[in-house]
Design an enzyme around this catalytic site. Structure first.
Site, PDB file in Angstrom:
ATOM      1  N   ARG A   1      46.378  84.716  85.422  1.00  0.00           N
ATOM      2  CA  ARG A   1      45.116  83.970  85.430  1.00  0.00           C
ATOM      3  C   ARG A   1      45.330  82.513  85.824  1.00  0.00           C
ATOM      4  O   ARG A   1      44.444  81.876  86.392  1.00  0.00           O
ATOM      5  CB  ARG A   1      44.446  84.073  84.057  1.00  0.00           C
ATOM      6  CG  ARG A   1      43.820  85.438  83.809  1.00  0.00           C
ATOM      7  CD  ARG A   1      43.405  85.629  82.356  1.00  0.00           C
ATOM      8  NE  ARG A   1      42.409  84.675  81.920  1.00  0.00           N
ATOM      9  CZ  ARG A   1      41.101  84.796  82.118  1.00  0.00           C
ATOM     10  NH1 ARG A   1      40.622  85.852  82.772  1.00  0.00           N
ATOM     11  NH2 ARG A   1      40.255  83.885  81.669  1.00  0.00           N
TER      12      ARG A   1
ATOM     13  N   CYS B   1      31.459  83.901  74.884  1.00  0.00           N
ATOM     14  CA  CYS B   1      30.360  84.728  75.401  1.00  0.00           C
ATOM     15  C   CYS B   1      30.142  85.915  74.464  1.00  0.00           C
ATOM     16  O   CYS B   1      29.711  86.985  74.893  1.00  0.00           O
ATOM     17  CB  CYS B   1      30.620  85.177  76.830  1.00  0.00           C
ATOM     18  SG  CYS B   1      32.175  86.053  77.079  1.00  0.00           S
TER      19      CYS B   1
END
Length: 293
Positions: free
Chosen positions: A120, A217
């Site tokens: 990432r 989230c």
């Protein structure tokens, strides 16, 4: 930026704790979140499964657009950057919120972007290189390390910290049969442990009078308000910012559109797609360290 009325205290708490421990897979997922949201769940679930109308963030016409959730933009814009010289994006990949911070930070500011995952981190570097001009790129430092341990070498160091913590990401789970079949409440508990480690580390790295923007989230308060509550209990100088200031007018040059509506939680704000025209879910809380030396 007017929000919706404050949600009742404990709105996201599961009232059937013992039962939830036995829930697994798609059926367990459905039962767990139905307990959390009650009659609202069917409408919220439908909104979670619908396509999103994301913002296109673009520094200028010569650079490509980056599409990200409107709730994510709102959260990043809520971290005040005025007079901030040392800024940390603690869990920065894939890089959407990084672009928002980098675009709006002051001319002499340095943005430190950290990501634990090597793969990432590579993606993060690519996003920064492709979507920001060189004069801003040279003021961004990217590292790959465990954010929960960074406080061991840096304390009272950063003026501002954005912590977009790894979370349950129920919107993604709902659209993936594989992830839905593997779901269980145990994953929420495991993530909450990691989120607390990251937030407590971030708070130790924050300068007095500095700000942290904590966000996820996730849908459950176990990963949201309850993590913030642990910080309040642990550190006596925590101040929760309950009112959001007007968005930096400079931001309007990087995106076109209207920011989504939010709902008040006990400590923060929640953007949920059934009432925010598809945006979110995105929880965020603005925290200030109010100690004096």
């Amino acid at each position: 930026m007017a929000g919706l009325p404050r949600l009742p205290k404990g709105n996201f708490m599961c009232s059937k704790k013992i039962k939830s421990e036995k829930l697994k897979g798609a059926e367990g997922f459905e039962s767990y979140y139905n307990d959390l949201y009650g009659e609202r769940w069917s409408v919220l679930k439908e909104a979670l499964l619908s396509e999103k109308d994301d913002f296109a963030w673009q520094y200028n016409d010569s650079l490509p657009k980056y599409y990200l959730d409107k709730g994510s933009v709102f959260a990043a814009l809520s971290l005040p950057l005025q007079d901030a010289q040392n800024i940390l994006d603690l869990c920065a990949a894939p890089g959407g919120k990084t672009l928002v911070l980098a675009s709006l930070m002051e001319n002499e500011a340095i943005l430190h972007c950290n990501e634990r995952s090597f793969e990432r981190t590579i993606r993060l570097k690519k996003v920064i290189a492709e979507h920001l001009p060189q004069e801003i790129n040279q003021r961004i430092v990217v590292t790959c390390s465990d954010g929960a341990k960074m406080c061991l070498s840096k304390q009272n160091y950063y003026d501002r910290i954005l912590l977009d913590a790894p979370c349950s990401s129920e919107r993604h789970v709902l659209t993936s049969s594989k992830h839905l079949s593997l779901w269980s409440p145990a994953r929420i508990k495991t993530l909450a442990v990691s989120q607390w480690a990251l937030l407590s580390s971030a708070y130790r790295m924050l300068k007095p009078q500095g700000y942290i923007l904590y966000s996820t989230c996730a849908l459950s308060s176990v990963e949201n308000d309850q993590i913030v509550y642990k910080l309040i209990k642990k550190f006596k100088d925590v101040v929760i910012v309950k009112e959001l200031k007007e968005i930096n007018s400079k931001a309007c040059s990087f995106f076109k559109g209207t920011l989504p509506k939010y709902e008040h939680t006990e400590y923060g704000f929640h953007i949920l797609p059934d009432l925010a025209e598809g945006a979110g879910p995105l929880y965020f809380c603005l925290i200030q360290k109010n100690c004096q030396f």
